[in-house]
Write a protein that holds these residues in place. Structure first.
Motif, PDB file in Angstrom:
ATOM      1  N   LEU A  45      28.505  41.624  36.458  1.00 38.90           N
ATOM      2  CA  LEU A  45      28.542  43.081  36.607  1.00 38.90           C
ATOM      3  C   LEU A  45      28.223  43.502  38.041  1.00 38.90           C
ATOM      4  CD1 LEU A  45      29.100  45.495  34.818  1.00 38.90           C
ATOM      5  CD2 LEU A  45      26.666  45.574  34.260  1.00 38.90           C
ATOM      6  N   ARG A  46      27.225  42.887  38.651  1.00 42.66           N
ATOM      7  CA  ARG A  46      26.885  43.202  40.050  1.00 42.66           C
ATOM      8  C   ARG A  46      28.037  42.880  40.990  1.00 42.66           C
ATOM      9  NH1 ARG A  46      22.125  40.039  38.951  1.00 42.66           N
ATOM     10  NH2 ARG A  46      20.596  41.423  38.028  1.00 42.66           N
ATOM     11  N   LEU A  47      28.636  41.718  40.797  1.00 39.36           N
ATOM     12  CA  LEU A  47      29.750  41.314  41.648  1.00 39.36           C
ATOM     13  C   LEU A  47      30.952  42.233  41.475  1.00 39.36           C
ATOM     14  CD1 LEU A  47      29.492  37.426  41.307  1.00 39.36           C
ATOM     15  CD2 LEU A  47      28.880  38.815  43.303  1.00 39.36           C
ATOM     16  N   ARG A  48      31.199  42.676  40.250  1.00 36.80           N
ATOM     17  CA  ARG A  48      32.295  43.632  40.008  1.00 36.80           C
ATOM     18  C   ARG A  48      32.003  44.960  40.695  1.00 36.80           C
ATOM     19  NH1 ARG A  48      36.760  43.317  39.173  1.00 36.80           N
ATOM     20  NH2 ARG A  48      37.092  44.730  37.439  1.00 36.80           N
ATOM     21  N   ARG A  49      30.749  45.381  40.651  1.00 33.19           N
ATOM     22  CA  ARG A  49      30.371  46.666  41.249  1.00 33.19           C
ATOM     23  C   ARG A  49      30.481  46.670  42.761  1.00 33.19           C
ATOM     24  NH1 ARG A  49      25.400  48.041  37.170  1.00 33.19           N
ATOM     25  NH2 ARG A  49      26.715  48.932  35.529  1.00 33.19           N
ATOM     26  N   VAL A  50      30.379  45.513  43.388  1.00 31.87           N
ATOM     27  CA  VAL A  50      30.542  45.466  44.846  1.00 31.87           C
ATOM     28  C   VAL A  50      31.974  45.155  45.257  1.00 31.87           C
ATOM     29  CG1 VAL A  50      28.117  44.915  45.310  1.00 31.87           C
ATOM     30  CG2 VAL A  50      29.787  43.052  45.095  1.00 31.87           C
ATOM     31  N   GLY A  51      32.876  45.115  44.269  1.00 26.87           N
ATOM     32  CA  GLY A  51      34.285  45.050  44.601  1.00 26.87           C
ATOM     33  C   GLY A  51      35.004  43.741  44.375  1.00 26.87           C
ATOM     34  N   LEU A  52      34.342  42.741  43.836  1.00 27.20           N
ATOM     35  CA  LEU A  52      35.050  41.488  43.572  1.00 27.20           C
ATOM     36  C   LEU A  52      35.923  41.650  42.335  1.00 27.20           C
ATOM     37  CD1 LEU A  52      32.702  40.391  45.450  1.00 27.20           C
ATOM     38  CD2 LEU A  52      33.024  38.249  44.251  1.00 27.20           C
ATOM     39  N   SER A  53      37.140  41.105  42.407  1.00 25.00           N
ATOM     40  CA  SER A  53      38.020  41.079  41.243  1.00 25.00           C
ATOM     41  C   SER A  53      37.486  40.036  40.266  1.00 25.00           C
ATOM     42  CB  SER A  53      39.438  40.704  41.677  1.00 25.00           C
ATOM     43  OG  SER A  53      39.445  39.357  42.145  1.00 25.00           O
ATOM     44  N   LEU A  54      37.972  40.052  39.032  1.00 19.48           N
ATOM     45  CA  LEU A  54      37.514  39.043  38.072  1.00 19.48           C
ATOM     46  C   LEU A  54      37.820  37.617  38.520  1.00 19.48           C
ATOM     47  CD1 LEU A  54      37.854  40.402  34.441  1.00 19.48           C
ATOM     48  CD2 LEU A  54      35.820  39.615  35.638  1.00 19.48           C
ATOM     49  N   PRO A  55      39.015  37.342  39.074  1.00 16.63           N
ATOM     50  CA  PRO A  55      39.234  35.983  39.581  1.00 16.63           C
ATOM     51  C   PRO A  55      38.246  35.613  40.699  1.00 16.63           C
ATOM     52  CG  PRO A  55      41.330  37.095  39.294  1.00 16.63           C
ATOM     53  CD  PRO A  55      40.254  38.132  39.085  1.00 16.63           C
ATOM     54  N   GLU A  56      37.925  36.578  41.560  1.00 13.51           N
ATOM     55  CA  GLU A  56      36.946  36.314  42.609  1.00 13.51           C
ATOM     56  C   GLU A  56      35.561  36.075  42.012  1.00 13.51           C
ATOM     57  OE1 GLU A  56      38.733  38.855  46.380  1.00 13.51           O
ATOM     58  OE2 GLU A  56      37.626  39.935  44.822  1.00 13.51           O
ATOM     59  N   VAL A  57      35.209  36.851  40.986  1.00 13.85           N
ATOM     60  CA  VAL A  57      33.926  36.664  40.314  1.00 13.85           C
ATOM     61  C   VAL A  57      33.857  35.275  39.701  1.00 13.85           C
ATOM     62  CG1 VAL A  57      32.499  37.384  38.352  1.00 13.85           C
ATOM     63  CG2 VAL A  57      33.473  39.109  39.874  1.00 13.85           C
ATOM     64  N   ALA A  58      34.916  34.899  38.990  1.00 15.12           N
ATOM     65  CA  ALA A  58      34.934  33.571  38.361  1.00 15.12           C
ATOM     66  C   ALA A  58      34.774  32.481  39.412  1.00 15.12           C
ATOM     67  CB  ALA A  58      36.222  33.385  37.574  1.00 15.12           C
ATOM     68  N   ALA A  59      35.439  32.635  40.550  1.00 17.47           N
ATOM     69  CA  ALA A  59      35.319  31.646  41.622  1.00 17.47           C
ATOM     70  C   ALA A  59      33.922  31.678  42.240  1.00 17.47           C
ATOM     71  CB  ALA A  59      36.380  31.901  42.693  1.00 17.47           C
ATOM     72  N   ALA A  60      33.339  32.876  42.344  1.00 20.52           N
ATOM     73  CA  ALA A  60      31.992  32.997  42.916  1.00 20.52           C
ATOM     74  C   ALA A  60      30.932  32.425  41.985  1.00 20.52           C
ATOM     75  CB  ALA A  60      31.682  34.458  43.229  1.00 20.52           C
ATOM     76  N   MET A  61      31.274  32.277  40.718  1.00 25.94           N
ATOM     77  CA  MET A  61      30.343  31.695  39.750  1.00 25.94           C
ATOM     78  C   MET A  61      30.524  30.171  39.692  1.00 25.94           C
ATOM     79  SD  MET A  61      28.833  34.428  38.568  1.00 25.94           S
ATOM     80  CE  MET A  61      28.190  34.265  36.936  1.00 25.94           C
ATOM     81  N   ALA A  62      31.201  29.631  40.691  1.00 21.85           N
ATOM     82  CA  ALA A  62      31.478  28.194  40.751  1.00 21.85           C
ATOM     83  C   ALA A  62      30.173  27.400  40.680  1.00 21.85           C
ATOM     84  CB  ALA A  62      32.223  27.857  42.039  1.00 21.85           C
ATOM     85  N   PRO A  63      30.272  26.191  40.148  1.00 20.36           N
ATOM     86  CA  PRO A  63      29.057  25.385  40.005  1.00 20.36           C
ATOM     87  C   PRO A  63      28.430  24.957  41.328  1.00 20.36           C
ATOM     88  CG  PRO A  63      30.990  24.183  39.206  1.00 20.36           C
ATOM     89  CD  PRO A  63      31.439  25.553  39.586  1.00 20.36           C
ATOM     90  N   THR A  64      29.215  24.917  42.398  1.00 20.02           N
ATOM     91  CA  THR A  64      28.621  24.517  43.675  1.00 20.02           C
ATOM     92  C   THR A  64      28.376  25.744  44.543  1.00 20.02           C
ATOM     93  OG1 THR A  64      30.734  24.209  44.806  1.00 20.02           O
ATOM     94  CG2 THR A  64      29.852  22.305  43.606  1.00 20.02           C
ATOM     95  N   LYS A  65      27.262  25.733  45.216  1.00 27.45           N
ATOM     96  CA  LYS A  65      26.881  26.842  46.090  1.00 27.45           C
ATOM     97  C   LYS A  65      27.915  27.034  47.203  1.00 27.45           C
ATOM     98  CE  LYS A  65      23.684  29.756  47.665  1.00 27.45           C
ATOM     99  NZ  LYS A  65      23.331  30.983  46.993  1.00 27.45           N
TER     100      LYS A  65
END
Length: 117
Positions: A45-65
């Motif tokens: 929700l935070r990432l969506r609120r700052v403008g990331l698309s869902l694909p970007e959110v999914a990628a940002a939730m990647a297992p590696t930092k």
């Protein structure tokens, strides 16, 4: 959990379907929204609120930092480019608001902006 986050239940299911949210299932296949899932959903929700698309959110939730940081850095660059573009637009609009010329092509500054110079 949907009520606590202020979203509809179908939104949570959609986040799960695109890989932005991981939800554990019980022995009967029902979703279990535990504290980990709640915290992950808050991050989505935070990432969506700052403008990331869902694909970007999914990628940002990647297992590696490193992978997550790459997505975030790319979004920062895109936002900075957008800010620069909007600042140019504001500069142009301020000029046109004060410009003594009736038509944009009559003013060298306006014409340069319009034609991309």
């Amino acid at each position: 959990m949907a009520a606590e986050l202020g979203v509809e239940t179908h939104v949570l299911r959609h986040w799960e379907s695109v890989g932005a949210l991981t939800v554990r299932r019980d022995g009967n296949g029902y979703r279990v929204y535990d504290d980990r899932a709640l915290e992950q959903a808050r991050t989505v929700l935070r990432l969506r609120r700052v403008g990331l698309s869902l694909p970007e959110v999914a990628a940002a939730m990647a297992p590696t930092k490193a992978a997550a940081q790459g997505v975030v850095r790319a979004k920062i660059a895109a936002l900075e480019e957008e800010i620069a573009h909007r600042r140019q637009a504001v500069t142009f609009l301020r000029h046109t608001a004060e410009c003594r010329h009736r038509y944009l092509d009559d003013c060298p500054e306006c014409a340069a902006f319009v034609h991309g110079a």
